[in-house]
Design a protein around this motif. Structure first.
Motif, PDB file in Angstrom:
ATOM      1  N   GLY A  63      19.581 -28.351   8.671  1.00 14.30           N
ATOM      2  CA  GLY A  63      20.349 -29.263   9.513  1.00 14.30           C
ATOM      3  C   GLY A  63      19.492 -30.149  10.399  1.00 14.30           C
ATOM      4  O   GLY A  63      19.968 -31.156  10.906  1.00 14.30           O
ATOM      5  N   THR A  64      18.225 -29.783  10.582  1.00 13.87           N
ATOM      6  CA  THR A  64      17.322 -30.613  11.387  1.00 13.87           C
ATOM      7  C   THR A  64      17.102 -31.931  10.658  1.00 13.87           C
ATOM      8  O   THR A  64      16.838 -31.943   9.458  1.00 13.87           O
ATOM      9  CB  THR A  64      15.975 -29.905  11.598  1.00 13.87           C
ATOM     10  N   THR A  65      17.210 -33.038  11.369  1.00 15.33           N
ATOM     11  CA  THR A  65      16.985 -34.332  10.736  1.00 15.33           C
ATOM     12  C   THR A  65      15.532 -34.764  10.927  1.00 15.33           C
ATOM     13  O   THR A  65      14.963 -34.603  11.998  1.00 15.33           O
ATOM     14  CB  THR A  65      17.924 -35.424  11.295  1.00 15.33           C
ATOM     15  N   ILE A  66      14.967 -35.289   9.868  1.00 16.50           N
ATOM     16  CA  ILE A  66      13.583 -35.765   9.847  1.00 16.50           C
ATOM     17  C   ILE A  66      13.622 -37.274   9.628  1.00 16.50           C
ATOM     18  O   ILE A  66      14.374 -37.772   8.779  1.00 16.50           O
ATOM     19  CB  ILE A  66      12.784 -35.086   8.705  1.00 16.50           C
ATOM     20  N   MET A  67      12.810 -38.009  10.378  1.00 11.34           N
ATOM     21  CA  MET A  67      12.771 -39.463  10.246  1.00 11.34           C
ATOM     22  C   MET A  67      11.968 -39.845   9.005  1.00 11.34           C
ATOM     23  O   MET A  67      10.787 -39.498   8.883  1.00 11.34           O
ATOM     24  CB  MET A  67      12.137 -40.084  11.491  1.00 11.34           C
TER      25      MET A  67
END
Length: 155
Positions: free
Chosen positions: A25-29
């Motif tokens: 669920g962590t968003t990465i750019m």
């Protein structure tokens, strides 16, 4: 989207405070915008503090028993992270505020999330089985995960 392989390790009965990485669920750019870590694959282009952009070499998924660190939204600077997030205890967080000065006498520092725990803004959660994602590049990079700067792994 690029194709690539993900590797998976299972260590469900070992609790290890040195495990590093982000939770599902962590968003990465990325160059395509923010993406959940579980959708990343080798070959994708990730935005980094160091290089501007780096090619992702691998994504390692590891299921382990960990006591994750909850980082409250905004606790590491204005909108950093941009929402509550969880990381493995050994995840290296890049700090560049009063914490770096107070702890290391330097304007920036790389420090394990577990060492930043204060019980309120960064708090240890109950141990649980979790899937932790580790992103690997040709060399260590500082990438953006839910708005915080954190270190990657290197080949």
């Amino acid at each position: 989207m690029h194709t690539g392989t993900k590797t998976r390790d299972t260590a469900a009965n070992s609790e290890n405070p040195l495990i590093s990485g982000v939770c599902a669920g962590t968003t990465i750019m990325t160059l395509q915008g923010e993406m959940p870590v579980e959708l990343l694959t080798a070959g994708m282009r990730i935005i980094t503090r160091d290089s501007g952009m780096a090619v992702l070499r691998s994504v390692k998924m590891q299921t382990a028993r960990v006591a994750p660190i909850r980082i409250k939204a905004g606790s590491l600077g204005h909108t950093r992270p941009d929402r509550d997030m969880m990381v493995a205890p050994g995840t290296q967080i890049h700090i560049r505020d009063w914490r770096a000065e107070a702890l290391f006498g330097a304007p920036t520092a790389m420090i394990a999330a577990s060492r930043l725990v204060d019980g309120e803004f960064l708090a240890i959660q109950d141990s649980r089985n979790m899937t932790v994602y580790t992103l690997t590049f040709d060399r260590q990079q500082i990438l953006y995960a839910d708005g915080i700067e954190m270190a990657s792994a290197a080949v």
